[in-house]
Design a protein around this motif. Sequence first.
Motif, PDB file in Angstrom:
ATOM      1  N   ARG A 284     -74.432  49.040 -13.708  1.00 55.17           N
ATOM      2  CA  ARG A 284     -74.893  48.169 -15.121  1.00 55.17           C
ATOM      3  C   ARG A 284     -73.710  46.955 -15.123  1.00 55.17           C
ATOM      4  O   ARG A 284     -74.297  45.991 -15.590  1.00 55.17           O
ATOM      5  CB  ARG A 284     -74.609  49.135 -16.331  1.00 55.17           C
ATOM      6  CG  ARG A 284     -75.752  50.125 -16.335  1.00 55.17           C
ATOM      7  CD  ARG A 284     -75.681  50.745 -17.759  1.00 55.17           C
ATOM      8  NE  ARG A 284     -74.724  51.431 -17.915  1.00 55.17           N
ATOM      9  CZ  ARG A 284     -74.408  52.823 -17.804  1.00 55.17           C
ATOM     10  NH1 ARG A 284     -75.462  53.429 -17.445  1.00 55.17           N
ATOM     11  NH2 ARG A 284     -73.382  53.394 -18.117  1.00 55.17           N
ATOM     12  N   ALA A 285     -72.680  47.244 -14.983  1.00 52.19           N
ATOM     13  CA  ALA A 285     -71.682  46.151 -14.858  1.00 52.19           C
ATOM     14  C   ALA A 285     -72.224  45.097 -13.796  1.00 52.19           C
ATOM     15  O   ALA A 285     -72.002  43.749 -14.188  1.00 52.19           O
ATOM     16  CB  ALA A 285     -70.316  46.410 -14.831  1.00 52.19           C
ATOM     17  N   ARG A 286     -72.406  45.337 -12.691  1.00 52.76           N
ATOM     18  CA  ARG A 286     -72.637  44.395 -11.360  1.00 52.76           C
ATOM     19  C   ARG A 286     -74.030  43.820 -11.932  1.00 52.76           C
ATOM     20  O   ARG A 286     -74.229  42.417 -11.726  1.00 52.76           O
ATOM     21  CB  ARG A 286     -73.001  45.294 -10.464  1.00 52.76           C
ATOM     22  CG  ARG A 286     -73.240  44.434  -9.123  1.00 52.76           C
ATOM     23  CD  ARG A 286     -73.373  45.374  -7.725  1.00 52.76           C
ATOM     24  NE  ARG A 286     -73.730  44.475  -6.555  1.00 52.76           N
ATOM     25  CZ  ARG A 286     -72.786  43.868  -5.770  1.00 52.76           C
ATOM     26  NH1 ARG A 286     -71.485  43.861  -6.036  1.00 52.76           N
ATOM     27  NH2 ARG A 286     -73.317  43.163  -4.671  1.00 52.76           N
ATOM     28  N   THR A 287     -75.038  44.545 -12.518  1.00 53.86           N
ATOM     29  CA  THR A 287     -76.353  44.104 -12.720  1.00 53.86           C
ATOM     30  C   THR A 287     -75.973  42.890 -14.067  1.00 53.86           C
ATOM     31  O   THR A 287     -76.647  41.836 -14.007  1.00 53.86           O
ATOM     32  CB  THR A 287     -77.383  45.176 -13.230  1.00 53.86           C
ATOM     33  OG1 THR A 287     -77.511  45.990 -12.131  1.00 53.86           O
ATOM     34  CG2 THR A 287     -78.722  44.329 -13.649  1.00 53.86           C
ATOM     35  N   ALA A 288     -75.259  43.059 -14.809  1.00 50.22           N
ATOM     36  CA  ALA A 288     -75.086  42.252 -15.956  1.00 50.22           C
ATOM     37  C   ALA A 288     -74.418  40.886 -15.328  1.00 50.22           C
ATOM     38  O   ALA A 288     -74.981  39.811 -15.940  1.00 50.22           O
ATOM     39  CB  ALA A 288     -74.143  42.719 -17.085  1.00 50.22           C
ATOM     40  N   ARG A 289     -73.422  41.129 -14.647  1.00 47.59           N
ATOM     41  CA  ARG A 289     -72.785  40.150 -13.925  1.00 47.59           C
ATOM     42  C   ARG A 289     -73.755  39.118 -13.111  1.00 47.59           C
ATOM     43  O   ARG A 289     -73.647  37.914 -13.121  1.00 47.59           O
ATOM     44  CB  ARG A 289     -71.475  40.055 -13.056  1.00 47.59           C
ATOM     45  CG  ARG A 289     -70.494  40.925 -13.824  1.00 47.59           C
ATOM     46  CD  ARG A 289     -69.026  40.769 -12.891  1.00 47.59           C
ATOM     47  NE  ARG A 289     -69.241  41.767 -11.854  1.00 47.59           N
ATOM     48  CZ  ARG A 289     -69.101  42.868 -11.392  1.00 47.59           C
ATOM     49  NH1 ARG A 289     -68.537  43.695 -12.435  1.00 47.59           N
ATOM     50  NH2 ARG A 289     -69.332  43.364 -10.439  1.00 47.59           N
ATOM     51  N   GLU A 290     -74.724  39.788 -12.182  1.00 46.27           N
ATOM     52  CA  GLU A 290     -75.588  39.058 -11.567  1.00 46.27           C
ATOM     53  C   GLU A 290     -76.506  38.235 -12.466  1.00 46.27           C
ATOM     54  O   GLU A 290     -76.881  37.021 -12.323  1.00 46.27           O
ATOM     55  CB  GLU A 290     -76.562  39.734 -10.665  1.00 46.27           C
ATOM     56  CG  GLU A 290     -75.485  40.455  -9.544  1.00 46.27           C
ATOM     57  CD  GLU A 290     -76.227  41.671  -8.695  1.00 46.27           C
ATOM     58  OE1 GLU A 290     -77.510  41.862  -9.201  1.00 46.27           O
ATOM     59  OE2 GLU A 290     -75.633  41.781  -7.741  1.00 46.27           O
ATOM     60  N   ARG A 291     -77.031  38.839 -13.678  1.00 47.07           N
ATOM     61  CA  ARG A 291     -77.768  38.047 -14.595  1.00 47.07           C
ATOM     62  C   ARG A 291     -76.967  36.968 -15.176  1.00 47.07           C
ATOM     63  O   ARG A 291     -77.837  35.783 -15.462  1.00 47.07           O
ATOM     64  CB  ARG A 291     -78.425  38.979 -15.492  1.00 47.07           C
ATOM     65  CG  ARG A 291     -79.336  40.100 -14.865  1.00 47.07           C
ATOM     66  CD  ARG A 291     -79.877  41.110 -15.937  1.00 47.07           C
ATOM     67  NE  ARG A 291     -80.695  41.909 -15.570  1.00 47.07           N
ATOM     68  CZ  ARG A 291     -81.463  43.164 -16.083  1.00 47.07           C
ATOM     69  NH1 ARG A 291     -81.004  43.321 -17.481  1.00 47.07           N
ATOM     70  NH2 ARG A 291     -82.264  43.875 -15.668  1.00 47.07           N
TER      71      ARG A 291
END
Length: 296
Positions: A284-291
């Motif tokens: 979830r943290a990685r996906t939020a950073r990418e977005r």
Amino acid sequence: MERKERLTVERTAAEGTTGSSAPVSDGAANGSPPHDAHPPRYDACLPDVSGLLDGMPRQRGPVPDLPAPAPAVEPSEARSRLRVRPWRLLPTPTGTPFTFGYGAVLALTSLVTEYADPALVHHLHQASSTDVAHLVQTPVPVLLASALWIAGGILSPYAIGLVLVLTALERRIGGLRTAGVFLLGHVLATLATEVPVGLAVLAGHLPDSSLHRLDYGVSFGVAAGVGALAGLLTPWLRWPLLAAFGAMLVQDLLAFADPMTNWGHLMAFAIGIATWPVTRGWHRARTARERSAVAA
């Protein structure tokens, strides 16, 4: 007297037709101008429109700030999201550097195993074995060195599974965390299978030769990676993967060809499943950073 009666009749008739006319004062009855303290209402003859005021538009005021509407997704963009990209199943130097580099090292050691002198290969495998004797003397070096060899060759099922599983896991949680999951399963499953062997030798239930049992390979780390990856997939992929891989491990265990290693595979698989709360948070943290990076 006759004039008063006529005025009275006219006033009665007017009240009968309107029902809301103002009373006639004495001065009006005598022909003189009225001196009523309450002047007549000029809108008394208009219909009641108080109920219609609610339908009038409000006066213009400051317009509140509304959130901007989400941009519409173009059909071409939507199709690109649903498009199957098989090349993402394989590691790349920029997208999955850990899996790519680790796979290159394993390919090199597999070539050594295939083409080098058999005596040299046996010596290297023996020096990298995570048996009880090496774990007591040099635990850290042998735990790392044993993960540099593939038991069964580069075309074995665990070698192919390593490339596919670690690539998918690294794309979701990153390289360092993928290496951490792999090492966690590799180290804990190795200790869980070798420590009982040492205790059995001390108790006299196994011969001393069991302390030098040849043990190397990547299968424990791959099993942990499969368990961790399943928690990041959609349910229609997660449960078939868990069922298929779990059934394969149970079948190997029932065959009783190498029970210690087969028990280690099950333990490593369970260790990977136990990491779901952590790996899902990382994802979830990685996906939020990418977005956020794309939005910026």
